[in-house]
Design a protein around this motif. Structure first.
Motif, short mmCIF file in Angstrom:
data_model
loop_
_atom_site.label_atom_id
_atom_site.label_comp_id
_atom_site.label_asym_id
_atom_site.label_seq_id
_atom_site.Cartn_x
_atom_site.Cartn_y
_atom_site.Cartn_z
N ARG A 17 0.84 -1.21 0.00
CA ARG A 17 0.00 0.00 0.00
C ARG A 17 0.87 1.26 0.00
O ARG A 17 0.53 2.24 -0.65
CB ARG A 17 -0.92 0.01 1.21
CG ARG A 17 -2.05 -0.97 1.12
CD ARG A 17 -2.97 -0.84 2.29
NE ARG A 17 -4.04 -1.82 2.19
CZ ARG A 17 -5.01 -1.91 3.05
NH1 ARG A 17 -5.06 -1.09 4.09
NH2 ARG A 17 -5.95 -2.81 2.89
N ILE A 18 1.95 1.20 0.70
CA ILE A 18 2.85 2.35 0.75
C ILE A 18 3.45 2.59 -0.63
O ILE A 18 3.50 3.73 -1.11
CB ILE A 18 3.95 2.14 1.81
CG1 ILE A 18 3.32 2.14 3.21
CG2 ILE A 18 5.02 3.22 1.71
CD1 ILE A 18 4.27 1.72 4.31
N GLY B 225 0.84 4.01 -2.93
CA GLY B 225 0.60 5.42 -2.58
C GLY B 225 1.70 6.33 -3.10
O GLY B 225 1.44 7.41 -3.63
N ILE B 226 2.93 5.89 -2.97
CA ILE B 226 4.06 6.69 -3.47
C ILE B 226 3.99 6.79 -4.99
O ILE B 226 4.22 7.85 -5.56
CB ILE B 226 5.40 6.07 -3.01
CG1 ILE B 226 5.56 6.26 -1.50
CG2 ILE B 226 6.58 6.69 -3.75
CD1 ILE B 226 6.72 5.51 -0.90
N PHE B 227 3.65 5.69 -5.65
CA PHE B 227 3.52 5.69 -7.11
C PHE B 227 2.44 6.67 -7.55
O PHE B 227 2.65 7.44 -8.49
CB PHE B 227 3.23 4.28 -7.62
CG PHE B 227 3.05 4.21 -9.10
CD1 PHE B 227 4.13 4.33 -9.95
CD2 PHE B 227 1.78 4.04 -9.65
CE1 PHE B 227 3.96 4.28 -11.33
CE2 PHE B 227 1.60 3.99 -11.02
CZ PHE B 227 2.69 4.11 -11.86
N VAL B 228 1.29 6.65 -6.90
CA VAL B 228 0.18 7.56 -7.26
C VAL B 228 0.61 9.00 -7.06
O VAL B 228 0.35 9.86 -7.91
CB VAL B 228 -1.08 7.22 -6.44
CG1 VAL B 228 -2.12 8.31 -6.58
CG2 VAL B 228 -1.65 5.88 -6.86
N LEU B 229 1.28 9.31 -5.97
CA LEU B 229 1.75 10.68 -5.75
C LEU B 229 2.75 11.10 -6.82
O LEU B 229 2.72 12.23 -7.30
CB LEU B 229 2.38 10.80 -4.36
CG LEU B 229 1.41 10.77 -3.19
CD1 LEU B 229 2.18 10.75 -1.87
CD2 LEU B 229 0.48 11.95 -3.24
#
Length: 146
Positions: A3-4, A7-11
């Protein structure tokens, strides 16, 4: 942990794009039907010993001139009679209604529309669009009507 990373990829992806608003002119509209089912190909046989051909044995495609009955649409070469049908190389598992627009700054791109909006819009109409452009490449990643 995954999940982390997601999340980093989406940001990272969202920070690499600029959202822009513009007025655009409708250049053309195109409906692409649902992709026709294709039979699964039989494995290629080696003509020497009738055994399956080795993986990667297919020759690379070489550039060639287009035949008189071929057209180019959105970077894809196809027979003119295939455009918009279920045999169109751009066809997918769902029907598509594409609207090609040109913004006031000269950028041209397709917007995937729903059927209702597709039927309301006409070639030459002025529309408001929202689109995301890559900061580094200038590629339009997504587009929609306002």
């Amino acid at each position: 942990m995954s999940r982390i990373l997601v999340g980093i990829f989406v940001l990272f992806v969202l920070s690499g794009c600029d959202r822009k608003h513009a007025e655009a002119i409708v250049l053309e509209k195109e409906h692409i039907a649902v992709q026709e089912p294709t039979p699964s190909p039989s494995p290629a046989l080696d003509t020497q010993n009738n055994a399956p051909a080795a993986a990667g044995a297919e020759p690379e495609e070489q550039p060639r001139e287009m035949a008189p009955d071929e057209i180019e649409a959105d970077g894809v070469v196809m027979k003119a009679a295939m455009r918009g049908t279920g045999r169109d190389p751009r066809a997918s598992a769902e029907e598509q209604w594409l609207v090609k627009v040109r913004t006031d700054n000269g950028r041209t791109f397709n917007i995937h529309s729903d059927k209702a909006r597709f039927e309301k819009i006409h070639t030459g109409d002025s529309v408001q669009v929202v689109y995301r452009v890559g900061k580094y490449t200038g590629t339009v990643w997504s587009a929609d009507f306002e």
